[in-house]
Design a protein around this motif. Sequence first.
Motif, PDB file in Angstrom:
ATOM      1  N   TRP A 229       0.842  -1.198   0.000  1.00  0.00           N
ATOM      2  CA  TRP A 229       0.000   0.000   0.000  1.00  0.00           C
ATOM      3  C   TRP A 229       0.881   1.253   0.000  1.00  0.00           C
ATOM      4  CZ3 TRP A 229      -4.125  -0.952   4.417  1.00  0.00           C
ATOM      5  CH2 TRP A 229      -5.004  -1.970   3.995  1.00  0.00           C
ATOM      6  N   ILE A 230       0.549   2.155  -0.919  1.00  0.00           N
ATOM      7  CA  ILE A 230       1.202   3.465  -0.910  1.00  0.00           C
ATOM      8  C   ILE A 230       0.171   4.430  -0.336  1.00  0.00           C
ATOM      9  CG2 ILE A 230       2.265   5.242  -2.355  1.00  0.00           C
ATOM     10  CD1 ILE A 230       3.097   2.855  -4.169  1.00  0.00           C
ATOM     11  N   ILE A 231       0.478   4.885   0.849  1.00  0.00           N
ATOM     12  CA  ILE A 231      -0.534   5.561   1.657  1.00  0.00           C
ATOM     13  C   ILE A 231      -0.417   7.079   1.588  1.00  0.00           C
ATOM     14  CG2 ILE A 231      -1.200   5.917   4.088  1.00  0.00           C
ATOM     15  CD1 ILE A 231      -1.202   3.075   4.495  1.00  0.00           C
ATOM     16  N   ASP A 232      -1.591   7.701   1.492  1.00  0.00           N
ATOM     17  CA  ASP A 232      -1.661   9.156   1.639  1.00  0.00           C
ATOM     18  C   ASP A 232      -2.537   9.429   2.879  1.00  0.00           C
ATOM     19  OD1 ASP A 232      -1.069  11.742   1.001  1.00  0.00           O
ATOM     20  OD2 ASP A 232      -2.767  11.975  -0.336  1.00  0.00           O
ATOM     21  N   LYS A 233      -2.784  10.706   3.144  1.00  0.00           N
ATOM     22  CA  LYS A 233      -3.447  11.049   4.417  1.00  0.00           C
ATOM     23  C   LYS A 233      -4.701  10.219   4.716  1.00  0.00           C
ATOM     24  CE  LYS A 233      -3.056  15.401   3.206  1.00  0.00           C
ATOM     25  NZ  LYS A 233      -1.896  15.257   2.314  1.00  0.00           N
ATOM     26  N   ASP A 234      -5.620  10.140   3.745  1.00  0.00           N
ATOM     27  CA  ASP A 234      -6.848   9.402   4.039  1.00  0.00           C
ATOM     28  C   ASP A 234      -7.181   8.374   2.954  1.00  0.00           C
ATOM     29  OD1 ASP A 234      -7.391  11.168   2.096  1.00  0.00           O
ATOM     30  OD2 ASP A 234      -8.806  12.396   3.247  1.00  0.00           O
ATOM     31  N   ALA A 235      -6.156   7.948   2.225  1.00  0.00           N
ATOM     32  CA  ALA A 235      -6.393   7.000   1.122  1.00  0.00           C
ATOM     33  C   ALA A 235      -5.164   6.123   0.932  1.00  0.00           C
ATOM     34  CB  ALA A 235      -6.665   7.777  -0.156  1.00  0.00           C
ATOM     35  N   TYR A 236      -5.277   5.139   0.086  1.00  0.00           N
ATOM     36  CA  TYR A 236      -4.091   4.388  -0.332  1.00  0.00           C
ATOM     37  C   TYR A 236      -4.294   3.823  -1.726  1.00  0.00           C
ATOM     38  CZ  TYR A 236      -6.327  -0.176   0.496  1.00  0.00           C
ATOM     39  OH  TYR A 236      -7.148  -1.263   0.437  1.00  0.00           O
TER      40      TYR A 236
ATOM     41  N   GLY B 222       4.675   5.723   2.622  1.00  0.00           N
ATOM     42  CA  GLY B 222       3.976   6.963   2.253  1.00  0.00           C
ATOM     43  C   GLY B 222       3.799   7.875   3.444  1.00  0.00           C
ATOM     44  N   SER B 223       2.664   8.567   3.495  1.00  0.00           N
ATOM     45  CA  SER B 223       2.495   9.651   4.461  1.00  0.00           C
ATOM     46  C   SER B 223       2.545   9.179   5.919  1.00  0.00           C
ATOM     47  CB  SER B 223       1.175  10.375   4.219  1.00  0.00           C
ATOM     48  OG  SER B 223       0.105   9.514   4.536  1.00  0.00           O
ATOM     49  N   ILE B 224       2.357   7.878   6.153  1.00  0.00           N
ATOM     50  CA  ILE B 224       2.394   7.365   7.534  1.00  0.00           C
ATOM     51  C   ILE B 224       3.735   7.600   8.224  1.00  0.00           C
ATOM     52  CG2 ILE B 224       0.587   5.587   7.674  1.00  0.00           C
ATOM     53  CD1 ILE B 224       2.775   3.695   6.469  1.00  0.00           C
ATOM     54  N   THR B 225       4.804   7.781   7.435  1.00  0.00           N
ATOM     55  CA  THR B 225       6.106   8.040   8.084  1.00  0.00           C
ATOM     56  C   THR B 225       6.429   9.546   8.091  1.00  0.00           C
ATOM     57  OG1 THR B 225       7.325   7.670   6.042  1.00  0.00           O
ATOM     58  CG2 THR B 225       7.045   5.764   7.482  1.00  0.00           C
ATOM     59  N   ARG B 226       5.474  10.356   7.669  1.00  0.00           N
ATOM     60  CA  ARG B 226       5.588  11.823   7.715  1.00  0.00           C
ATOM     61  C   ARG B 226       6.878  12.331   7.070  1.00  0.00           C
ATOM     62  NH1 ARG B 226       3.412  12.970  13.865  1.00  0.00           N
ATOM     63  NH2 ARG B 226       1.880  11.302  13.865  1.00  0.00           N
ATOM     64  N   GLY B 227       7.201  11.739   5.936  1.00  0.00           N
ATOM     65  CA  GLY B 227       8.380  12.182   5.186  1.00  0.00           C
ATOM     66  C   GLY B 227       9.673  11.585   5.677  1.00  0.00           C
TER      67      GLY B 227
ATOM     68  N   ILE C  55       0.711  12.144  -5.282  1.00  0.00           N
ATOM     69  CA  ILE C  55       0.353  12.196  -6.706  1.00  0.00           C
ATOM     70  C   ILE C  55      -0.477  10.970  -7.081  1.00  0.00           C
ATOM     71  CG2 ILE C  55       1.324  11.850  -9.027  1.00  0.00           C
ATOM     72  CD1 ILE C  55       3.554  13.788  -8.335  1.00  0.00           C
ATOM     73  N   MET C  56      -0.009   9.788  -6.660  1.00  0.00           N
ATOM     74  CA  MET C  56      -0.693   8.550  -7.060  1.00  0.00           C
ATOM     75  C   MET C  56      -2.116   8.511  -6.510  1.00  0.00           C
ATOM     76  SD  MET C  56       2.430   5.973  -6.437  1.00  0.00           S
ATOM     77  CE  MET C  56       2.150   4.506  -7.332  1.00  0.00           C
ATOM     78  N   ASN C  57      -2.256   8.862  -5.237  1.00  0.00           N
ATOM     79  CA  ASN C  57      -3.582   8.808  -4.617  1.00  0.00           C
ATOM     80  C   ASN C  57      -4.524   9.859  -5.205  1.00  0.00           C
ATOM     81  OD1 ASN C  57      -3.917   6.787  -2.260  1.00  0.00           O
ATOM     82  ND2 ASN C  57      -1.820   7.515  -2.083  1.00  0.00           N
ATOM     83  N   ASP C  58      -4.016  11.094  -5.378  1.00  0.00           N
ATOM     84  CA  ASP C  58      -4.864  12.168  -5.917  1.00  0.00           C
ATOM     85  C   ASP C  58      -5.286  11.857  -7.349  1.00  0.00           C
ATOM     86  OD1 ASP C  58      -4.540  13.423  -3.581  1.00  0.00           O
ATOM     87  OD2 ASP C  58      -3.285  15.079  -4.304  1.00  0.00           O
ATOM     88  N   SER C  59      -4.320  11.366  -8.161  1.00  0.00           N
ATOM     89  CA  SER C  59      -4.615  11.114  -9.570  1.00  0.00           C
ATOM     90  C   SER C  59      -5.680  10.031  -9.702  1.00  0.00           C
ATOM     91  CB  SER C  59      -3.355  10.656 -10.309  1.00  0.00           C
ATOM     92  OG  SER C  59      -2.358  11.614 -10.153  1.00  0.00           O
TER      93      SER C  59
ATOM     94  N   THR D 206      -5.445  15.980 -14.509  1.00  0.00           N
ATOM     95  CA  THR D 206      -4.552  15.133 -13.703  1.00  0.00           C
ATOM     96  C   THR D 206      -3.095  15.445 -14.029  1.00  0.00           C
ATOM     97  OG1 THR D 206      -6.227  13.419 -13.676  1.00  0.00           O
ATOM     98  CG2 THR D 206      -4.009  12.727 -13.102  1.00  0.00           C
ATOM     99  N   ILE D 207      -2.798  15.522 -15.335  1.00  0.00           N
ATOM    100  CA  ILE D 207      -1.405  15.814 -15.741  1.00  0.00           C
ATOM    101  C   ILE D 207      -0.982  17.190 -15.201  1.00  0.00           C
ATOM    102  CG2 ILE D 207       0.088  16.260 -17.757  1.00  0.00           C
ATOM    103  CD1 ILE D 207      -1.572  14.018 -19.169  1.00  0.00           C
ATOM    104  N   LYS D 208      -1.897  18.162 -15.310  1.00  0.00           N
ATOM    105  CA  LYS D 208      -1.595  19.515 -14.811  1.00  0.00           C
ATOM    106  C   LYS D 208      -1.274  19.473 -13.305  1.00  0.00           C
ATOM    107  CE  LYS D 208      -4.280  23.427 -14.906  1.00  0.00           C
ATOM    108  NZ  LYS D 208      -5.533  24.012 -15.375  1.00  0.00           N
ATOM    109  N   ASN D 209      -2.092  18.699 -12.573  1.00  0.00           N
ATOM    110  CA  ASN D 209      -1.878  18.592 -11.114  1.00  0.00           C
ATOM    111  C   ASN D 209      -0.566  17.902 -10.776  1.00  0.00           C
ATOM    112  OD1 ASN D 209      -4.114  19.949 -10.262  1.00  0.00           O
ATOM    113  ND2 ASN D 209      -5.424  18.116 -10.294  1.00  0.00           N
TER     114      ASN D 209
END
Length: 432
Positions: free
Chosen positions: A77-84, A215-220, A384-388, A407-410
């Motif tokens: 899982w590649i995790i973002d704040k509220d998604a993966y 991903g975001s779980i390690t806060r960078g 990027i992956m989660n938002d796209s 999506t590409i613009k973002n």
Amino acid sequence: MKEKYDCIVVGAGPGGTAAAYTLASNGLNVIQLERGEYPGSKNVQGAVLYANSLEKIIPEFRMDAPLERFLAEQRVWIIDKDAYVGTTHRTAALNWDNADRYTILRAPFDRWFSKKAQEAGVLLICETTVLDLIKEKERVIGVRTDREDGELYGEVVILADGVNSMLARKAGFRKEIVPKEVALGVKETIFIPQEILENRFGLVDNQGVAIEMLGSITRGMLGTAFLYTNKESISIGIGCLLADLKKEKIPPFELLESLKNHPAVKPLIVGGEAKEYSAHLIPEGGYHAMPQIYGEGWMVVGDAAMFVNSIHREGSNLAMESGRLAAETVIEIKKKKGRFNKENLALYKEKLEKSFVLKDLRKYKNFHALIGKNRHFLTTYPEIMNDSLFSLLKVDGVDKRTKEKETIKNILKKRSVSGILQDAIQLWRATR
Ligand SMILES: Cc1cc2nc3c(=O)[nH]c(=O)nc-3n(C[C@H](O)[C@H](O)[C@H](O)COP(=O)(O)OP(=O)(O)OC[C@H]3O[C@@H](n4cnc5c(N)ncnc54)[C@H](O)[C@@H]3O)c2cc1C
């Protein structure tokens, strides 16, 4: 006169016990010293056991080893704040008898492995800390323990005393631990009734699931997290580079709490009872952090030699493999009636070079430095992956071509084309 052993093994983790078992089952006189109350009492692992290295030592281990579940499913899982965004590999081709990975709990596993070694003839002494190596000029000839009259002598000493390896540091075989070369891992075991656990993960017949997360779980910070199913419990944990934890001043238990509360993770552990909490260092420096691993009368195996492949989350198998290879080196030298000097013990390194241990560590030797320098892999890309995917999959009346363009613009707002290309080339170079 004090008894002299063929070999003294320090530490009864997987590395030490693999070495001791191999030596004793080939007729050598081995003493193994462990500071814990029993093997496994001081050890922490996720834990996935990789069967191959144990199978080379005890081919029939599946018959009575305390294995929890075999891994029929692997998720990343590649995790973002509220998604993966994730991948899943599940196969019906694996079963209890042929699986390559099993979940284990270290305390019962280490005890079982050690019992096998003792049955093969190893003399195990627990609650005994080795304080020093005894040297005659440059040559290691024994160990000094914290027991009264506690000097022991051996033809060769195998150091399997784990990541801290106070002995190797004291003897000058290895430098002090560097915070950017070790991670601090924290882990909790959460108990859940077997039926609920199996329904929740879709498991039958001792099947198990491993979920690796980044991903975001390690806060960078440089690190990963995991969730493994046992028979009636879940092992969940997270590990980050010690240097990053110190810099960010984030207590590891806070990260574990955030992980447990992430919307993707929370439903998997809900209703469970956390009963065990542990923390331990993990060697993460890889090939470049490897110390001298043999010398006059001594060899180092497992975590003490920094043998961990953190990208694939493998450690205990590298420990067992290196323990067995160190033992086979001793056996070969002994057969030739050779001396345990540096020249002859170089055979251990040769064996490691031919094995997956050093081949894999060498393959990833620049990976950590790359991720350490380029945090986009841990922050920007998961986002990027989660938002796209969120925007592409959402059915909201916007036509697909417009969605693609947006999506590409973002993406390009977050990372330029040249940046993405550079990252891809760097990643390829660091893992080829
Ligand atoms: C949170 C976490 C998750 C992990 N997950 C996995 C996983 O899923 N799969 C995997 O393969 N690996 C995993 N690892 C790594 C794995 O645990 C180690 O690579 C493995 O335990 C190394 O074995 P070892 O025998 O070298 O050292 P250890 O298991 O650390 O054993 C060293 C032993 O030496 C003893 N000792 C130390 N000093 C002395 C002394 N002076 N005198 C006497 N005894 C001494 C200790 O008490 C200990 O029993 C994980 C590690 C952590 C921390």
